[in-house]
Scaffold this active site. Structure first.
Site, short mmCIF file in Angstrom:
data_model
loop_
_atom_site.label_atom_id
_atom_site.label_comp_id
_atom_site.label_asym_id
_atom_site.label_seq_id
_atom_site.Cartn_x
_atom_site.Cartn_y
_atom_site.Cartn_z
N ARG A 62 0.84 -1.21 0.00
CA ARG A 62 0.00 0.00 0.00
C ARG A 62 0.87 1.26 0.00
O ARG A 62 0.43 2.34 -0.37
CB ARG A 62 -0.97 0.01 1.19
CG ARG A 62 -1.86 1.25 1.22
CD ARG A 62 -3.17 1.05 1.98
NE ARG A 62 -2.98 0.36 3.25
CZ ARG A 62 -2.46 0.91 4.35
NH1 ARG A 62 -2.08 2.16 4.35
NH2 ARG A 62 -2.32 0.20 5.45
N TYR A 119 -17.42 14.54 -16.54
CA TYR A 119 -17.86 13.16 -16.44
C TYR A 119 -18.94 13.06 -15.35
O TYR A 119 -18.80 13.71 -14.30
CB TYR A 119 -16.64 12.29 -16.10
CG TYR A 119 -16.97 10.87 -15.77
CD1 TYR A 119 -17.44 10.01 -16.77
CD2 TYR A 119 -16.82 10.36 -14.49
CE1 TYR A 119 -17.74 8.69 -16.48
CE2 TYR A 119 -17.13 9.05 -14.19
CZ TYR A 119 -17.59 8.22 -15.18
OH TYR A 119 -17.89 6.92 -14.88
N ASP A 184 -8.96 17.12 -16.50
CA ASP A 184 -9.22 15.72 -16.83
C ASP A 184 -8.99 15.58 -18.33
O ASP A 184 -9.75 16.10 -19.15
CB ASP A 184 -10.66 15.36 -16.44
CG ASP A 184 -10.95 13.87 -16.60
OD1 ASP A 184 -10.37 13.26 -17.52
OD2 ASP A 184 -11.77 13.32 -15.84
N LYS A 209 -9.75 4.09 -19.78
CA LYS A 209 -10.18 4.40 -21.14
C LYS A 209 -9.02 4.19 -22.13
O LYS A 209 -8.54 3.10 -22.26
CB LYS A 209 -10.76 5.81 -21.19
CG LYS A 209 -11.71 6.14 -20.02
CD LYS A 209 -12.98 5.30 -20.01
CE LYS A 209 -13.78 5.37 -18.71
NZ LYS A 209 -14.14 6.70 -18.28
C1 LIG Z 1 -14.57 7.29 -17.01
C2 LIG Z 1 -14.16 8.64 -16.67
C3 LIG Z 1 -13.82 8.98 -15.35
C4 LIG Z 1 -13.92 7.99 -14.20
O1 LIG Z 1 -12.95 6.99 -14.32
P1 LIG Z 1 -13.11 5.51 -13.70
O2 LIG Z 1 -11.83 4.87 -14.11
O3 LIG Z 1 -14.34 4.90 -14.30
O4 LIG Z 1 -13.25 5.67 -12.22
C5 LIG Z 1 -13.37 10.26 -15.11
N1 LIG Z 1 -13.29 11.18 -16.09
C6 LIG Z 1 -13.63 10.90 -17.37
C7 LIG Z 1 -13.51 11.95 -18.41
C8 LIG Z 1 -14.08 9.62 -17.70
O5 LIG Z 1 -14.43 9.35 -18.97
#
Ligand SMILES: *Cc1c(COP(=O)(O)O)cnc(C)c1O
Length: 404
Positions: A62, A119, A184, A209
């Site tokens: 951790r 998101y 992001d 993603k």
């Molecule tokens: C999917 C997504 C998230 C969240 O990510 P997870 O890996 O599902 O927790 C945050 N920001 C964007 C732009 C996303 O497409």
């Protein structure tokens, strides 16, 4: 001369391979590590508690894992930041950033400025009250007016989910002054955009993603400077929001093909966006590469290309959109994006359902909108599938309009 992105993507995070005598990243699944010397161990523990990225002994997984640390170095090389900190999901990464923002506010209320759309999960986390944050929602052009003396963080997403609207990072950074800006950058990946170059303090990815790219890892990462990383590592140690080494290993394995995947999917997206816009069933396309999709000219200046995600509005509204989802065969109706295979989903009903109608309208998320994440299939095969599904959606939508 600095090496090209493609070259760096292939070799990133391999600095210790010579020393280890390996050719591919080793996967270390140890949860704990033998301690040779108590003094050395306590010094290492103290270092990790203070947010150090490494110490003489790894101690416990951790606190530190070499496979995760190797991926973090690799990603930082591609984002051109000092370092990065990996988490068990994109939401865990964003939560760590928010918890740190709250801690930085001290005893005063932590005020955040957030630009919609975000998101759905991020929007909901900010609105939920869970973290005790005071959030002002605004548009990118109005960030300066939304700032207060106690503002500790500004959040933007570009391209934004799901409208793929672009935000001028440098403009937001200027408006935020000395307050850190979190971008992001999930939809762009470092192939198309390096937000730190434009002044972002924190570059967040849902690595689930495009970075993972194969639909088999849930992960998040924050690329940033070492000082910021120290605080985020402290949050990670405290909350246990770590990335499993297997996830880090898969992410690292995917980096050498990242540019290829993004560029290929983007080329198909450009072609499909054009054809979808011309289809009678579709009343609008949202895509930075489409006419009017990049009103402030950020492609070329901030982003190397429009990316592989687009959205479109069915003229027949919700019924038309539902029919397209039902009729797609090659394109999978599924949430998530950035995978090798193409995915289509309905933001208002799925990813952005949690945001509520008012928030959706503010972010421009309509009931007839579908979001398409273009994968690596042949663009012609994708078009054959989509055009058939759109034809069906068109017929159903027309019935609804006549009935109304
Ligand atoms: C999917 C997504 C998230 C969240 O990510 P997870 O890996 O599902 O927790 C945050 N920001 C964007 C732009 C996303 O497409």
């Amino acid at each position: 001369m600095a090496e090209a992105f493609d070259t760096r993507a292939v070799h990133a995070g391999r600095q210790d391979f010579g020393e280890l005598g390996v050719h591919a990243p080793p996967l270390d699944l140890s949860t704990t590590y033998p301690l040779r010397d108590l003094e050395r161990a306590t010094a290492s523990l103290d270092a990790f508690a203070a947010g150090a990225g490494s110490a003489p002994d790894p101690i416990y997984a951790r606190l530190f894992n070499p496979t995760v640390a190797r991926f973090e170095r690799a990603l930082a090389e591609l984002e051109e930041t000092e370092t990065s900190v990996a988490f068990g999901s994109g939401m865990a990464a964003i939560t760590a950033v928010l918890l740190d923002a709250r801690a930085r506010a001290g005893t005063s209320a932590a005020h955040l400025v957030a630009v919609r759309p975000l998101y759905g999960g991020t929007d909901h986390l900010l609105s939920s009250g869970l973290l005790g944050l005071d959030v002002t929602w605004t548009q990118a052009a109005n960030v300066a007016e939304a700032m207060r003396p106690n503002t500790v963080l500004v959040l933007v997403e570009t391209p934004a989910n799901p409208t793929v609207a672009l935000v001028d990072i440098a403009q937001v950074v200027a408006a935020a002054g000395s307050v850190p800006v979190m971008v992001d950058s999930t939809f762009a990946t470092p192939v198309l955009q390096q937000p730190a170059r434009h002044g972002a303090t924190l570059v967040v990815h849902s690595a689930t993603k495009f970075l993972g790219g194969h639909g088999d890892v849930i992960a998040g990462v924050v690329a940033c400077d070492e000082q910021t990383a120290k605080r985020l590592r402290q949050v990670r140690v405290l909350t246990g929001a770590l990335l499993h080494p297997m996830g880090a290993w898969l992410l690292h394995r995917g980096l050498p093909t990242l540019a290829m995947r993004v560029e290929r999917a983007q080329a198909s997206a450009i072609l499909l966006a054009e054809r979808i816009a011309d289809h009678a069933a579709v009343s609008r396309v949202w895509y930075p590469g489409a006419t009017g999709g990049d009103p402030t000219g950020l492609i070329g200046r901030q982003m190397a290309g429009p990316g592989a995600v687009l959205a479109f509005e069915m003229a027949g509204g919700l019924r038309g959109a539902a029919e397209v989802l039902r009729r797609c065969e090659l394109v999978t109706p599924a949430v998530s994006l950035g995978s090798v295979d193409s995915l289509i989903q309905h933001p208002a009903g799925l990813t952005h359902r949690i945001v509520g109608e008012a928030g959706r309208l503010e972010g421009g998320v309509t009931d007839g909108m579908l979001r398409l994440s273009v994968g690596l299939e042949s663009a012609e095969d994708l078009w054959r599938d989509l055009t058939r599904a759109l034809d069906c959606g068109h017929r159903v939508g027309r019935v609804e309009i006549r009935a109304a």
